[in-house]
Design a protein around this motif. Structure first.
Motif, mmCIF file in Angstrom:
data_model
loop_
_atom_site.group_PDB
_atom_site.id
_atom_site.type_symbol
_atom_site.label_atom_id
_atom_site.label_comp_id
_atom_site.label_asym_id
_atom_site.label_seq_id
_atom_site.Cartn_x
_atom_site.Cartn_y
_atom_site.Cartn_z
ATOM 1 N N TYR A 98 28.138 21.346 24.460
ATOM 2 C CA TYR A 98 28.858 20.149 24.880
ATOM 3 C C TYR A 98 27.888 18.998 25.108
ATOM 4 N N ALA A 99 28.333 17.809 24.764
ATOM 5 C CA ALA A 99 27.581 16.583 25.064
ATOM 6 C C ALA A 99 28.548 15.648 25.783
ATOM 7 N N TYR A 100 28.325 15.431 27.064
ATOM 8 C CA TYR A 100 29.212 14.586 27.860
ATOM 9 C C TYR A 100 28.693 13.150 27.840
ATOM 10 N N THR A 101 29.564 12.215 27.533
ATOM 11 C CA THR A 101 29.114 10.835 27.366
ATOM 12 C C THR A 101 29.228 10.003 28.637
ATOM 13 N N PRO A 144 29.073 17.875 34.188
ATOM 14 C CA PRO A 144 29.213 18.784 35.322
ATOM 15 C C PRO A 144 27.976 18.754 36.212
ATOM 16 N N LYS A 145 28.138 19.167 37.438
ATOM 17 C CA LYS A 145 27.019 19.226 38.370
ATOM 18 C C LYS A 145 25.947 20.151 37.822
ATOM 19 N N ASP A 146 24.703 19.748 37.956
ATOM 20 C CA ASP A 146 23.550 20.534 37.498
ATOM 21 C C ASP A 146 23.461 20.648 35.976
ATOM 22 N N TRP A 147 24.198 19.800 35.252
ATOM 23 C CA TRP A 147 24.093 19.806 33.785
ATOM 24 C C TRP A 147 22.709 19.319 33.389
ATOM 25 N N THR A 148 22.097 19.987 32.424
ATOM 26 C CA THR A 148 20.695 19.689 32.105
ATOM 27 C C THR A 148 20.509 18.364 31.379
ATOM 28 N N ARG A 149 21.514 17.880 30.674
ATOM 29 C CA ARG A 149 21.397 16.628 29.924
ATOM 30 C C ARG A 149 22.190 15.534 30.613
ATOM 31 N N GLU A 151 34.142 13.653 29.429
ATOM 32 C CA GLU A 151 33.947 14.364 30.686
ATOM 33 C C GLU A 151 34.548 15.759 30.573
ATOM 34 N N PRO A 152 34.220 16.664 31.495
ATOM 35 C CA PRO A 152 34.746 18.034 31.401
ATOM 36 C C PRO A 152 36.272 18.103 31.338
ATOM 37 N N ALA A 153 36.952 17.219 32.049
ATOM 38 C CA ALA A 153 38.414 17.259 32.065
ATOM 39 C C ALA A 153 39.032 16.864 30.735
ATOM 40 N N ALA A 154 38.246 16.310 29.828
ATOM 41 C CA ALA A 154 38.768 15.858 28.535
ATOM 42 C C ALA A 154 38.570 16.884 27.422
ATOM 43 N N VAL A 155 38.029 18.055 27.741
ATOM 44 C CA VAL A 155 37.760 19.076 26.728
ATOM 45 C C VAL A 155 39.061 19.737 26.286
ATOM 46 N N PHE A 156 39.298 19.786 24.987
ATOM 47 C CA PHE A 156 40.423 20.535 24.421
ATOM 48 C C PHE A 156 40.002 21.999 24.245
ATOM 49 N N TYR A 157 40.954 22.918 24.356
ATOM 50 C CA TYR A 157 40.771 24.333 24.026
ATOM 51 C C TYR A 157 39.624 24.981 24.827
ATOM 52 N N ARG A 158 39.463 24.583 26.067
ATOM 53 C CA ARG A 158 38.296 25.006 26.838
ATOM 54 C C ARG A 158 38.152 26.530 26.898
ATOM 55 N N GLU A 159 39.203 27.231 27.303
ATOM 56 C CA GLU A 159 39.096 28.681 27.484
ATOM 57 C C GLU A 159 38.811 29.385 26.163
#
Length: 243
Positions: A170-173, A177-182, A146-154
């Motif tokens: 990014y590939a979220y399993t 995020p809202k409106d994400w295409t995949r 999920e987005p909150a689990a991303v390391f080094y985001r900035e």
């Protein structure tokens, strides 16, 4: 040989992961993708050793960064992510590894594929590339829950925004995020085809993550035409140990 590193900074990457910056006076230098053994010794003499990838770039001048994710049944990671403090000391042995590495003189296209905390040694490659001004094309596919689990985001966002020769997908399993295409889900053939460098460019591919993730990603790359000898892998077991 074991060396002693002093903690000079701590930074929380996520709610369960922390980057530890160590000053190691006699550090011999490392190559992006290598790792170290960390040894903790209790007052009763019991010691535990775990291996962690180096997150810092190859030109870090006596400083070593480790990003550690806390595991529910971890023996070492809870201490490193919750109790370790600035000015504490850690015993290190390394750097270790000569296969899963990226050297700054490499000029071929590079495809990076990370699963969860498998981003750590790949981040060392990204940072090493930036530190020497390399123009080797880099592409990162980062699979994360999920987005909150991303390391080094900035840092990764800045890379995508300012470097045309590097990109991040990014590939979220589980949660996207809202409106994400995949839709959330594991990596698949379509994602590999659309988000990675094509095989006709003959990129060197580095895959790091849990064993099952690495096996799936490797199979998908080969099915897409990539040669097995151009794919390098690093696996993590259920305890987070490197394999």
């Amino acid at each position: 040989m074991w060396q002693v590193g002093k903690v000079i900074a701590l930074h929380d990457e996520t709610a369960t992961a922390r980057t530890i910056t160590l000053e190691v006076p006699d550090w011999p230098g490392h190559v992006a993708g290598q790792h170290v053994d960390v040894r903790l010794t209790a007052q009763d003499g019991y010691s535990a050793v775990r291996s962690y990838s180096i997150a810092s770039g190859a030109h870090s001048e006596g400083r070593v960064e480790l990003t550690v994710e806390r595991l529910p049944n971890g023996e070492v990671s809870p201490y490193l992510t919750q109790e370790l403090a600035v000015d504490d000391q850690l015993e290190l042995r390394g750097p270790i590894g000569g296969w899963f590495i990226w050297r700054t003189h490499q000029t071929e296209p590079i495809q990076l594929i990370a699963g969860g905390s498998g981003i750590v040694p790949l981040m060392a490659m990204i940072r090493s590339r930036a530190s020497v001004g390399s123009t080797a094309p880099f592409r990162l596919l980062y699979s994360v829950r999920e987005p909150a689990a991303v390391f080094y985001r900035e840092e990764l966002e800045a890379l995508s925004d300012h470097d045309e020769a590097a990109s991040v997908t990014y590939a979220y399993t589980r949660v996207a995020p809202k409106d994400w295409t995949r839709r959330p889900g594991r990596i698949d053939r379509a994602l590999i085809a659309n988000a990675t460098l094509p095989s006709n460019l003959a990129p060197t591919c580095y895959i790091c993550g849990p064993t099952s993730f690495v096996e799936i990603a490797t199979s998908l790359l080969i099915a897409s035409g990539h040669k097995p000898d151009q794919i390098r892998t690093e696996r993590f077991g259920p305890t987070g140990d490197r394999k």
